[in-house]
Design a protein around this motif. Structure first.
Motif, short mmCIF file in Angstrom:
data_model
loop_
_atom_site.label_atom_id
_atom_site.label_comp_id
_atom_site.label_asym_id
_atom_site.label_seq_id
_atom_site.Cartn_x
_atom_site.Cartn_y
_atom_site.Cartn_z
N GLN A 35 -0.42 7.20 2.68
CA GLN A 35 0.64 6.22 2.90
C GLN A 35 1.00 5.52 1.59
O GLN A 35 2.18 5.36 1.27
CB GLN A 35 0.15 5.21 3.95
N VAL A 79 -0.49 -7.31 3.56
CA VAL A 79 0.31 -7.62 4.76
C VAL A 79 1.22 -8.82 4.51
O VAL A 79 2.29 -8.91 5.11
CB VAL A 79 -0.61 -7.82 5.99
N ARG A 82 3.95 -6.84 2.85
CA ARG A 82 4.48 -5.75 3.66
C ARG A 82 3.92 -5.85 5.08
O ARG A 82 2.97 -5.16 5.43
CB ARG A 82 4.10 -4.40 3.06
N PRO A 83 4.52 -6.72 5.91
CA PRO A 83 4.02 -6.88 7.28
C PRO A 83 4.01 -5.58 8.09
O PRO A 83 3.24 -5.45 9.04
CB PRO A 83 4.98 -7.90 7.89
N ASP A 84 4.84 -4.62 7.70
CA ASP A 84 4.89 -3.35 8.42
C ASP A 84 3.61 -2.53 8.23
O ASP A 84 3.39 -1.54 8.94
CB ASP A 84 6.11 -2.53 7.99
N LEU A 85 2.74 -2.93 7.31
CA LEU A 85 1.49 -2.21 7.06
C LEU A 85 0.30 -2.87 7.75
O LEU A 85 -0.85 -2.72 7.33
CB LEU A 85 1.24 -2.09 5.55
N ILE A 86 0.57 -3.57 8.84
CA ILE A 86 -0.47 -4.28 9.59
C ILE A 86 -1.57 -3.34 10.08
O ILE A 86 -2.73 -3.75 10.22
CB ILE A 86 0.15 -5.07 10.77
N SER A 87 -1.26 -2.08 10.31
CA SER A 87 -2.28 -1.15 10.80
C SER A 87 -3.42 -0.99 9.78
O SER A 87 -4.57 -0.79 10.16
CB SER A 87 -1.67 0.22 11.13
#
Length: 184
Positions: A35, A79, A82-87
Motif C-alpha cells: 500500500q 491517520v 490520511r484518515p482513509d488509512l485507518i485499517s
C-alpha cells in the motif's frame, strides 16, 4: 522494519499459537508495505538478509511488543494525515494488543523468564531514541521532530510501565528526550 522482524521472528523457537499469529501478521505487514509503495510510487529496498532477532521467547516478545508499540504511534500520526488509512491503525492496535497479552503472560508467571523480559525491556528502551531518530529523520519533520520524539518516548514508557516491564524508578533512569536531543 516490522515485516522483516516478523519474518525473522518466525524462525525462532516460539509457542505454536504465536507462530500462527506471526504468519498472519506477516501477511498484514506485506499488504501495508505494498500500500505504501503504491501511494509513494516507489519500491522498497529488497532485503536479502533478515535481521537478527532474540532466540529466547521472553526477550523476543518484548522486542516485538516494543517495535509494534512504536509502529502504532506512527500509525496514529499517519491517520491524522490520511484518515482513509485507518485499517493500518486498526491492524497495529491488534498487533500491540496481542504482544501486550503475551508479555503480561510472561510476567504473571514470574521467575527467570519475567526477569529476562524486564531486562530486555530496559535494553530495548535504551536503544529506542536512536531508533526513533532514524524514523523521524526526514527534513519535513524538522519543525516537529522534538515534540514527536518526546511524545513517542512518553507513550511507550507509559505502556512498558503499565504492563510491568519498567518500574517507575527504572523509567527515571532512562535519559529524558531533552538530554538525548543530540541525536537530532
Amino acid at each position: 522494519m516490522a515485516l522483516w522482524a516478523v519474518r525473522s521472528a518466525q524462525a525462532q523457537a516460539v509457542p505454536p499459537a504465536v507462530l500462527q499469529f506471526l504468519s498472519r501478521h506477516e501477511e498484514e505487514e506485506a499488504q501495508h508495505l505494498k500500500q505504501f509503495e503504491l501511494l509513494l510510487g516507489v519500491s522498497s529496498h529488497g532485503k536479502t538478509a533478515l535481521p537478527r532477532m532474540p532466540s529466547q521467547w521472553q526477550v523476543l516478545a518484548v522486542h516485538l511488543y516494543g517495535y509494534e508499540a512504536l509502529g502504532l504511534e506512527f500509525a496514529r500520526l499517519l491517520v491524522c494525515l490520511r484518515p482513509d488509512l485507518i485499517s493500518i491503525l486498526e491492524d497495529e492496535e491488534a498487533h500491540v494488543g496481542y504482544f501486550e497479552h503475551e508479555v503480561r503472560t510472561i510476567l504473571v508467571h514470574g521467575g527467570s523468564a519475567a526477569d529476562g523480559a524486564r531486562q530486555a525491556a530496559q535494553a530495548w528502551r535504551r536503544r529506542l531514541p536512536r531508533t526513533g531518530d532514524r524514523y523521524l529523520h526526514d527534513e519535513s519533520l524538522a519543525p516537529f521532530r522534538g515534540e514527536l520524539r518526546q511524545q513517542i518516548l512518553d507513550v511507550i514508557d507509559a505502556r512498558f510501565l503499565a504492563v510491568g516491564l519498567l518500574a517507575r524508578r527504572e523509567r527515571q533512569g532512562v535519559p529524558h528526550a531533552a538530554t538525548e536531543a543530540r541525536h537530532f
